[in-house]
Design a protein around this motif. Structure first.
Motif, PDB file in Angstrom:
ATOM      1  N   CYS A  31       0.859  -1.186   0.000  1.00 29.46           N
ATOM      2  CA  CYS A  31       0.000   0.000   0.000  1.00 29.46           C
ATOM      3  C   CYS A  31       0.898   1.240   0.000  1.00 29.46           C
ATOM      4  O   CYS A  31       1.666   1.438   0.942  1.00 29.46           O
ATOM      5  N   CYS A  34       0.152   3.627   3.264  1.00 27.84           N
ATOM      6  CA  CYS A  34       0.541   3.347   4.661  1.00 27.84           C
ATOM      7  C   CYS A  34       1.755   2.421   4.756  1.00 27.84           C
ATOM      8  O   CYS A  34       2.254   2.170   5.850  1.00 27.84           O
ATOM      9  N   CYS A  57      -4.953   0.640   6.366  1.00 25.09           N
ATOM     10  CA  CYS A  57      -5.473   2.017   6.260  1.00 25.09           C
ATOM     11  C   CYS A  57      -6.808   2.095   5.538  1.00 25.09           C
ATOM     12  O   CYS A  57      -7.343   3.195   5.355  1.00 25.09           O
TER      13      CYS A  57
END
Ligand SMILES: [Zn+2]
Length: 258
Positions: A31, A34, A57
């Protein structure tokens, strides 16, 4: 959603988030918002599309795409006033991390943003904002043309509005060549059947930009996802994998006053 379905979904989420990464040690996805890495993202949505939601997240494919786009394009050297409709948490964080950004989030539900606003009747003076970000809102708004005109009204003469909606080429085997709306359909269940979600009032087709142009915008489509490597698109899972998905999911609609 029935209680039993909710329990099944929650159990699956917990398994995918915490157990599956222990069984499968691969770190295929990351990701960008995050930093979480794992074998795959969680399923998401009514049809539980695979490899979608970040367990850390909650970012979805499009949030990760917007995150990368904003990180690349947001100016850091001049003060800008930003208006953000129906704020996605992770996108709010991006805007607020820039000291030069004067940020305001709004929503029809005051619990979901800094200020309550009706997108078809905004309280702001003309030419108030340098950047307006509005994603996956207009498909909920019966008078979307009025909303577009309001956005244009409050945009500064040299401002930029990033206006994004889901665009479908087909739905339930039917080709969608023109934006489809039928205001006689008001029941949530019937709307889900007709438009794919209980609170959507239309299905946008690729003529979305024509409606924006009618409202007085010059529209440039930034095919941002195509500027990224296939490796990054896959690693960050930027494109949804479901039956409605198409290349427009990776496009950014940039609207300026004409
Ligand atoms: Zn994340």
């Amino acid at each position: 959603m029935k209680l039993q379905e909710k329990i099944i979904k929650k159990t699956d989420d917990l398994f995918q988030a915490y157990v599956y990464p222990l069984i499968n040690k691969k770190r295929n996805v990351k990701c960008p918002c995050c930093g979480w890495t794992g074998p795959r993202f969680l399923h998401h949505g009514l049809e539980r599309r695979p490899n979608s939601r970040c367990p850390k997240c909650d970012s979805l494919e499009r949030f990760r795409l917007y995150y990368l786009y904003l990180k690349k394009t947001l100016p850091a050297d001049k003060p800008i006033r930003v208006l953000h409709f129906a704020p996605e948490k992770i996108i709010s964080k991006v805007f607020m991390s820039y000291p030069n950004v004067d940020y305001l989030s709004v929503d029809i539900n005051p619990a979901k943003a800094m200020q309550k606003e009706d997108i078809t009747n905004l309280s702001f003076a003309d030419h108030s904002f340098d950047l307006i970000f509005c994603s996956h809102v207009l498909e909920h708004i019966p008078d979307d043309r009025k909303a577009m005109r309001e956005i244009k009204r409050v945009l500064k003469p040299d401002g930029l509005a990033i206006l994004l909606v889901p665009i479908m080429d087909s739905y339930k085997g039917r080709k969608i060549e023109k934006t489809y709306e039928d205001f006689s359909i008001t029941d949530p269940k019937q709307r889900e059947m007709a438009f794919g979600q209980h609170d959507h009032v239309r299905i946008y087709a690729r003529d979305f930009n024509e409606r924006l142009e009618e409202a007085g915008f010059n529209v440039t489509i930034d095919k941002f996802v195509e500027s990224l490597s296939i490796h990054d698109v896959e690693r960050y899972a930027l494109m949804p994998k479901n039956s409605f998905a198409n290349e427009t999911d990776g496009w950014i609609y940039c609207c300026r006053r004409s």
